[in-house]
Write an enzyme that holds these catalytic residues in place. Structure first.
Site: not given
Length: 460
Positions: A125-126, A134, A182-183, A313, A319, A321, A326
């Site tokens: 292996p080495n 390395s 805006t805001h 839900s 319902k 979503n 999300e």
């Protein structure tokens, strides 16, 4: 479970009888029972590419027996294809250089190569699988190679397709006039198409940034070996291996300009993660806007109709979503968190080696993978099915007192502020109040209060 006894420089250790890995891997497995997190399929693919290419070049240069090199290449190809994944058993949270995982790869490939040769001849292996390498240049090389392929083959086309889908919606919604905001408060009109054009541009710019980061990642640390000096690597070995890896993948890999930078620092990974974070921030904004525009449908903005994908839900019948938005927002949050860990890990390059590489590899590749999958799912299951609620958009914009802004050149700011305040408090229209005050004629108002015209700028 049946075991066999393996020996290494530290003595004897029991290893599962059917495992291709050996004593060093078993010691690391015993030392790091930290999580269930393992190196990704893409990372193991990169390791296989690296080891097989190195064996081929070593044989060409006369440093490795031709038959052994072919067996190593075959075993390494099996690593690339995922056939030996069960034998890569080590935790992400391990020695910071990733030496344990490089050893895991060396032992697995050596054992499988010996099996391919008939079992009578051992592959070391080495000395043979790890020839001219390395852990300190193998692991950073694998990170870069895996990231380049994951971005080039996956994230770039996924993000580009999402940008195109958003752009198609900008054309479809070009004439849907609505209130700007805006805001989070009513502002002058825009079109839904203009909003989606902005989203498309955000993702398109993210694609451009991803393309710019690829050349940095295509620069590979291989050839620096232990500390950047290249000790024990034949002259020209790394260059030839990197060239072969490029031929096999189609990417323009090249040897690092400075091996001390390539191994002591991980700045290219930090930069790439920053680009992923920027894309994640863009996608969060887009997904969040879409869910807000689709909110309601009776008590919210409801200017968009979002595809109904599943019940929303366990207690409220009917319902639905905004589940894809999300999902995307959670993916973005994870990528941002991954980037924080990568940033701090990048700062922990101590002298000639960064010692946080396994974590960086995991986080970077996870970010690429989940962004790729999220872009594809969000495009297919959300963006392409979006519909404009044109009547709702028109109703809201016609009630918007801020459209008085278009009358500023005609009646002045102060009169406009007074009209807007009265419109809000009384519920009467801007048109009605301006006519009542005698500030403009009906014909002048018709021209100035052209809602579509307001979205195109300039004086009316």
């Amino acid at each position: 479970m049946e075991y066999r006894v393996e020996k290494d420089s530290m003595g004897e250790v029991k290893v599962p009888a059917d495992a291709y890995y050996g004593a060093s891997t078993q010691r690391a497995k015993d030392n790091f029972p930290i999580s269930e997190l393992r190196f990704s399929r893409r990372f193991l693919w990169a390791l296989g590419l690296e080891k097989g290419s190195a064996a081929t070049v070593a044989a060409r240069m006369g440093h490795l027996d031709e038959e052994k090199a072919k067996a190593i290449r075959q075993a390494a190809d099996e690593v690339m294809e995922g056939d030996l994944d069960d034998h890569f058993v080590l935790d992400i949270f391990q020695t910071g250089s990733g030496t344990s995982t490089n050893t895991n790869a060396n032992e697995v490939i050596a054992a499988r190569a010996g099996e391919i040769l008939g079992g009578d001849e051992k592959v070391h292996p080495n000395d043979e699988v790890n020839f001219g390498q390395s852990s300190n240049d193998v692991i950073p090389t694998a990170i870069h190679v895996a990231a380049v392929a994951a971005i080039g083959d996956g994230l770039l086309p996924a993000a580009q397709s999402l940008a195109e889908a958003l752009d198609a919606k900008s054309v479809e919604f070009a004439d849907v006039v609505k209130s700007g905001r805006t805001h989070l408060m009513d502002a002058t009109p825009v079109t839904l198409g203009q909003e989606f054009g902005g989203y498309a541009a955000q993702v398109a710019k993210g694609v451009e940034r991803l393309e710019k980061v690829l050349p940095e990642l295509e620069e590979l640390a291989l050839g620096g070996t232990a500390v950047g000096t290249g000790i024990n690597a034949p002259e020209g070995f790394a260059e030839a291996v990197i060239e072969l890896m490029g031929e096999r993948t189609g990417y323009e890999f090249r040897e690092a300009d400075d091996h001390f930078e390539a191994q002591g620092a991980k700045d290219a990974v930090v930069m790439a993660s920053g680009v992923l974070k920027t894309l994640a921030v863009s996608l969060f904004k887009i997904a969040n806007d879409i869910r807000l525009l689709g909110s309601g449908p009776t008590g919210g903005i409801a200017e968009l109709k979002i595809p109904s994908l599943q019940p929303g839900s366990s207690i409220m019948p009917g319902k639905v979503n905004p589940v894809m938005s999300e999902m995307m927002m959670q993916v973005a949050a994870q990528v941002i968190g991954n980037d924080t860990a990568i940033t701090w890990s990048g700062a922990n390059g101590n002298f000639e080696l960064n010692v946080m590489m396994p974590l960086m590899a995991h986080n970077l590749l996870e970010s690429i993978e989940i962004l790729t999958n999220a872009c594809e799912a969000f495009r297919e299951r959300c963006v392409e099915g979006l519909q404009a609620n044109e009547q709702r958009a028109r109703d809201l914009v016609e009630k918007n007192a801020i459209i008085v802004t278009a009358l500023n050149p005609h009646i002045g700011y102060d009169n406009g502020a007074r009209i807007a305040k009265e419109a809000v408090s009384t519920g009467r229209s801007v048109r009605e109040l301006v006519l009542e005050a005698g500030l403009m004629s009906a014909e002048e108002l018709d021209e100035a209060l052209d809602l579509k015209g307001m979205t195109e700028g300039g004086l009316r």
